[in-house]
Design an enzyme around this catalytic site. Structure first.
Site, PDB file in Angstrom:
ATOM      1  N   HIS A  72      19.839   1.544  21.402  1.00  0.00           N
ATOM      2  CA  HIS A  72      19.659   2.574  22.437  1.00  0.00           C
ATOM      3  C   HIS A  72      19.999   3.967  21.927  1.00  0.00           C
ATOM      4  O   HIS A  72      19.640   4.969  22.569  1.00  0.00           O
ATOM      5  CB  HIS A  72      20.521   2.225  23.650  1.00  0.00           C
ATOM      6  CG  HIS A  72      19.973   2.693  24.960  1.00  0.00           C
ATOM      7  ND1 HIS A  72      19.207   3.834  25.101  1.00  0.00           N
ATOM      8  CD2 HIS A  72      20.080   2.169  26.215  1.00  0.00           C
ATOM      9  CE1 HIS A  72      18.873   3.987  26.375  1.00  0.00           C
ATOM     10  NE2 HIS A  72      19.385   3.005  27.072  1.00  0.00           N
ATOM     11  N   ASP A 105      -0.235  -6.520  24.876  1.00  0.00           N
ATOM     12  CA  ASP A 105      -1.084  -7.670  24.542  1.00  0.00           C
ATOM     13  C   ASP A 105      -1.132  -7.812  23.031  1.00  0.00           C
ATOM     14  O   ASP A 105      -1.722  -6.985  22.336  1.00  0.00           O
ATOM     15  CB  ASP A 105      -2.484  -7.465  25.123  1.00  0.00           C
ATOM     16  CG  ASP A 105      -3.433  -8.607  24.793  1.00  0.00           C
ATOM     17  OD1 ASP A 105      -3.004  -9.578  24.137  1.00  0.00           O
ATOM     18  OD2 ASP A 105      -4.604  -8.514  25.181  1.00  0.00           O
TER      19      ASP A 105
END
Length: 458
Positions: free
Chosen positions: A178, A396
């Site tokens: 992060h 995808d």
């Protein structure tokens, strides 16, 4: 890296390094700099956990085979890492000459990302989904680097991915430091990796939206000196109390009605669906916590700054650019007013996050640099994190749309709520809610909450 527990068995663990030669047509950037400085927003993240998000894919026929999936993921990841080269580096600390502080940057020496292959024997896609139950505890074992804080990126990979084989599918879990980037950056990387993976069939490994890797500094200067000499002065190893974690589903139609009602009560048209939903969760959880009327309570909304700054940061800015906007009142005032009143407070807080306000917070931080601990999120508040606007289901990799999204154990605490887009689209939202067992049980039967909740409730 920590070993997986329970039903998950690690089969392989290795490192994937950036590979410039894998990209045809000269799409890769020129050889990158060795050093990447960190902005104040990056530095302040050292004590929280890695971002852990992942996709569940249903492959009932076993096609493509896992061996093919692994090869495709590794080769496309090597290309993605070349474009997003800071992710393949490690954090590096330098002490100031006066012995009163330190500087931290990313050493971009292409050390690589972690890649793990695992198997969850007997676990099916349906077991992971469990639409009417809590998120199964074994899901946390689908993610590497469990328990790591971002400052551990000095020795641990800044990115590690784990592909877990299920009986009728796979789970692709990603742990992303992060301090390297926020949710916008995480999903930018994940979507870029997916695009490269599915386009490798033509041998190119195409990337349509390269990241903007230059960091933002308010005064144009870097690096930033941190007033610490040892990690014990700013690192907290936070462990939450026992919590239940559950996914709740809201249809686009139910959220439209909630938004319309909040705007009507407030006499405005400015309140968004997400602000109305945040107000609903704030009211319901506060009521179920049974605080006295004079107890101060809060709601924090994660808001990114890219489009709020003047000049704006590019949408493809890769790094952290977020604040948790706080809104506070008393329990009595929150519950004695209607939903529109609470939603209006959230809307006003978001609207006040202007360029001037952001730069004021930046100036305050620069005067006294600090690192944010997870314990700062108190149990009198809720925190609305992530965003249903992130393109999570667009990832995808070449074997279809994900069946669901889940997260690991990182950055969980009492009152943490993470928002995901619903799989069916149309403005639907899934909320991942973390609460103590007694409060979660009460929420499941709360009338105000269940009136908006989808019957599927997943």
């Amino acid at each position: 890296m920590p070993s997986a527990k329970g039903v998950v068995q690690i089969l392989f663990e290795g490192i994937v390094k950036p590979h410039q030669a894998a990209v045809a047509g000269g799409e890769a950037p020129a050889d990158h700099p060795r050093r990447c400085e960190l902005s104040l927003w990056d530095l302040s993240m050292f004590s929280v956990h890695y971002i852990q998000k992942g996709h569940l894919f249903s492959l009932p026929s076993g096609d493509p085979p896992v061996e093919v999936i692994v090869e495709r993921l590794k080769s496309s990841l090597s290309i993605a890492l070349w474009h997003f080269y800071p992710v393949a580096g490690r954090l590096a600390t330098e002490m100031d000459a006066d012995g009163r502080g330190m500087f931290v940057h990313i050493d971009c020496y292409d050390q690589g990302a972690g890649f793990l292959l695992a198997a969850a024997a007997g676990v099916t896609v349906a077991d992971v989904l469990s639409p009417s139950e809590d998120v199964p505890s074994f899901v946390r074992d689908f993610f590497p680097l469990d328990g790591a804080v971002n400052y551990d990126g000095r020795s641990l990979p800044l990115l590690a991915v784990q592909l877990t084989k299920l009986e009728d599918g796979v789970f692709l879990g990603c742990s992303f430091n992060h301090a390297v980037g926020d949710g916008t950056s995480f999903w930018s990387f994940f979507n870029a990796w997916a695009e490269i993976s599915r386009s490798k069939e033509d041998g190119r490994g195409h990337l349509s939206k390269p990241p903007v890797l230059e960091r933002w500094f308010a005064d144009g200067r870097s690096p930033i000196k941190m007033p610490f000499t040892h990690e014990d002065q700013f690192i907290e190893r936070f462990s939450p109390p026992p919590l239940r974690e559950k996914m709740f589903h809201f249809t686009g139609a139910s959220l439209s009605q909630l938004k319309a009602g909040a705007n009507e009560e407030r006499g405005t048209d400015k309140i968004s669906s997400f602000q109305a939903l945040g107000a609903l969760m704030w009211r319901c959880i506060t009521r179920l916590r049974r605080f006295p009327d004079d107890q101060k309570v809060g709601c924090r909304l994660a808001a990114e700054n890219r489009r709020r700054l003047r000049p704006q940061l590019p949408p493809a800015y890769f790094g952290n650019s977020i604040y948790a906007i706080p809104v506070t009142t008393t329990a009595g005032e929150l519950l004695s007013n209607d939903l529109g009143w609470a939603a209006g407070m959230l809307n006003q807080a978001v609207a006040s996050q202007t360029d001037g306000a952001i730069r004021g917070m930046v100036e305050k931080w620069m005067a006294s640099p600090c690192v944010y601990p997870l314990s700062a999120f108190d149990r009198q508040s809720i925190m609305m994190g992530s965003s249903p606007q992130f393109d999570m289901y667009g990832c995808d990799f070449g074997w279809g749309k994900a069946a669901a999204l889940r997260s690991g154990s990182a950055n969980k605490f009492d009152g943490k709520i993470s928002a995901y887009p619903g799989r069916e689209g149309g403005g639907s939202v899934d909320l991942e809610v973390c609460l103590p067992p007694d409060v979660m049980s009460a929420l499941e039967s709360d009338e105000e909450f269940t009136r908006v909740l989808s019957p599927a409730g997943r």
